[in-house]
Motif scaffolding. Sequence first.
Motif, PDB file in Angstrom:
ATOM      1  N   GLY A 152       0.798  -1.210   0.000  1.00 44.86           N
ATOM      2  CA  GLY A 152       0.000   0.000   0.000  1.00 44.86           C
ATOM      3  C   GLY A 152       0.830   1.258   0.000  1.00 44.86           C
ATOM      4  O   GLY A 152       2.062   1.222   0.110  1.00 44.86           O
ATOM      5  N   PHE A 153       0.143   2.356  -0.129  1.00 44.23           N
ATOM      6  CA  PHE A 153       0.771   3.669  -0.194  1.00 44.23           C
ATOM      7  C   PHE A 153      -0.177   4.672   0.458  1.00 44.23           C
ATOM      8  O   PHE A 153      -1.388   4.598   0.261  1.00 44.23           O
ATOM      9  CB  PHE A 153       1.020   4.040  -1.664  1.00 44.23           C
ATOM     10  N   GLU A 211      -3.882   3.871  -0.966  1.00 43.35           N
ATOM     11  CA  GLU A 211      -3.973   2.997  -2.124  1.00 43.35           C
ATOM     12  C   GLU A 211      -3.426   1.627  -1.729  1.00 43.35           C
ATOM     13  O   GLU A 211      -2.403   1.543  -1.060  1.00 43.35           O
ATOM     14  CB  GLU A 211      -3.161   3.565  -3.295  1.00 43.35           C
ATOM     15  N   LEU A 212      -4.126   0.578  -2.158  1.00 46.36           N
ATOM     16  CA  LEU A 212      -3.724  -0.791  -1.830  1.00 46.36           C
ATOM     17  C   LEU A 212      -3.637  -1.642  -3.083  1.00 46.36           C
ATOM     18  O   LEU A 212      -4.404  -1.446  -4.025  1.00 46.36           O
ATOM     19  CB  LEU A 212      -4.742  -1.435  -0.882  1.00 46.36           C
ATOM     20  N   THR A 213      -2.711  -2.584  -3.082  1.00 47.76           N
ATOM     21  CA  THR A 213      -2.627  -3.587  -4.130  1.00 47.76           C
ATOM     22  C   THR A 213      -2.759  -4.940  -3.442  1.00 47.76           C
ATOM     23  O   THR A 213      -1.952  -5.283  -2.584  1.00 47.76           O
ATOM     24  CB  THR A 213      -1.288  -3.503  -4.894  1.00 47.76           C
ATOM     25  N   MET A 214      -3.792  -5.668  -3.821  1.00 43.42           N
ATOM     26  CA  MET A 214      -4.095  -6.939  -3.191  1.00 43.42           C
ATOM     27  C   MET A 214      -3.335  -8.061  -3.896  1.00 43.42           C
ATOM     28  O   MET A 214      -3.237  -8.059  -5.122  1.00 43.42           O
ATOM     29  CB  MET A 214      -5.599  -7.223  -3.245  1.00 43.42           C
ATOM     30  N   PRO A 215      -2.814  -9.046  -3.147  1.00 44.39           N
ATOM     31  CA  PRO A 215      -2.024 -10.115  -3.768  1.00 44.39           C
ATOM     32  C   PRO A 215      -2.851 -11.031  -4.670  1.00 44.39           C
ATOM     33  O   PRO A 215      -2.349 -11.554  -5.643  1.00 44.39           O
ATOM     34  CB  PRO A 215      -1.472 -10.892  -2.573  1.00 44.39           C
ATOM     35  N   THR A 262      -4.652  -1.031  -8.546  1.00 44.03           N
ATOM     36  CA  THR A 262      -4.568  -0.372  -7.254  1.00 44.03           C
ATOM     37  C   THR A 262      -5.968   0.024  -6.814  1.00 44.03           C
ATOM     38  O   THR A 262      -6.728   0.594  -7.594  1.00 44.03           O
ATOM     39  CB  THR A 262      -3.670   0.876  -7.351  1.00 44.03           C
ATOM     40  N   ILE A 263      -6.284  -0.282  -5.574  1.00 45.44           N
ATOM     41  CA  ILE A 263      -7.574   0.104  -5.000  1.00 45.44           C
ATOM     42  C   ILE A 263      -7.380   1.455  -4.325  1.00 45.44           C
ATOM     43  O   ILE A 263      -6.556   1.591  -3.418  1.00 45.44           O
ATOM     44  CB  ILE A 263      -8.071  -0.948  -3.991  1.00 45.44           C
ATOM     45  N   ARG A 264      -8.113   2.436  -4.785  1.00 44.38           N
ATOM     46  CA  ARG A 264      -7.956   3.793  -4.263  1.00 44.38           C
ATOM     47  C   ARG A 264      -9.053   4.178  -3.272  1.00 44.38           C
ATOM     48  O   ARG A 264      -8.980   5.213  -2.646  1.00 44.38           O
ATOM     49  CB  ARG A 264      -7.929   4.802  -5.409  1.00 44.38           C
ATOM     50  N   ASP A 265     -10.056   3.340  -3.155  1.00 42.12           N
ATOM     51  CA  ASP A 265     -11.159   3.610  -2.244  1.00 42.12           C
ATOM     52  C   ASP A 265     -11.375   2.368  -1.393  1.00 42.12           C
ATOM     53  O   ASP A 265     -11.669   1.297  -1.923  1.00 42.12           O
ATOM     54  CB  ASP A 265     -12.418   3.940  -3.050  1.00 42.12           C
ATOM     55  N   THR A 266     -11.217   2.498  -0.081  1.00 48.99           N
ATOM     56  CA  THR A 266     -11.327   1.329   0.796  1.00 48.99           C
ATOM     57  C   THR A 266     -12.719   0.697   0.758  1.00 48.99           C
ATOM     58  O   THR A 266     -12.879  -0.440   1.159  1.00 48.99           O
ATOM     59  CB  THR A 266     -10.976   1.687   2.251  1.00 48.99           C
TER      60      THR A 266
END
Length: 159
Positions: A41-42, A55-59, A66-70
Amino acid sequence: MLSCEKLLDLRWNKFQRNAGLLKRQLTWLFNEHLGKKGISGFTNVDYQSKVLSIELTMPQDASHDTIRDTRGLSGTWGERSFSTLCFALALHGMTEAPFRAMDEFDVFMDAVSRKISLDTLVDFAVAHGSQWIFITPHDISMVKPGDRVKKQQLAAPRD
């Protein structure tokens, strides 16, 4: 008067440098905790507009989008709860407090996420030497008591 302006500029420059360092430290700590579940994430802190974005990147996401909204994270597997916990731990890692409390942090997590979260929290608390109070309606039998870890389990409420 000129020396006061120079001192003010010097202070402002130090403040800006520290703000940048703190932003990087927040992302680094956030990633450290997320990595326990293979997530990266960032965090982006925009001081001007007073906006924090994550921002998250799921494995398991083969596209590596990248997911920008939780809100786009799965509530079923506790991804949102786990990433929120990781962000909170990153903030905790940047602050000092003699004790802390977390209430129902694992409510929407599956058993695997709950175990990883509890292990992460206990390891964090022991490493930082602070006292933590965790309140959860779930089973905590996997947390092993020790010199620095005490468990108190209350009886279930009667209906």
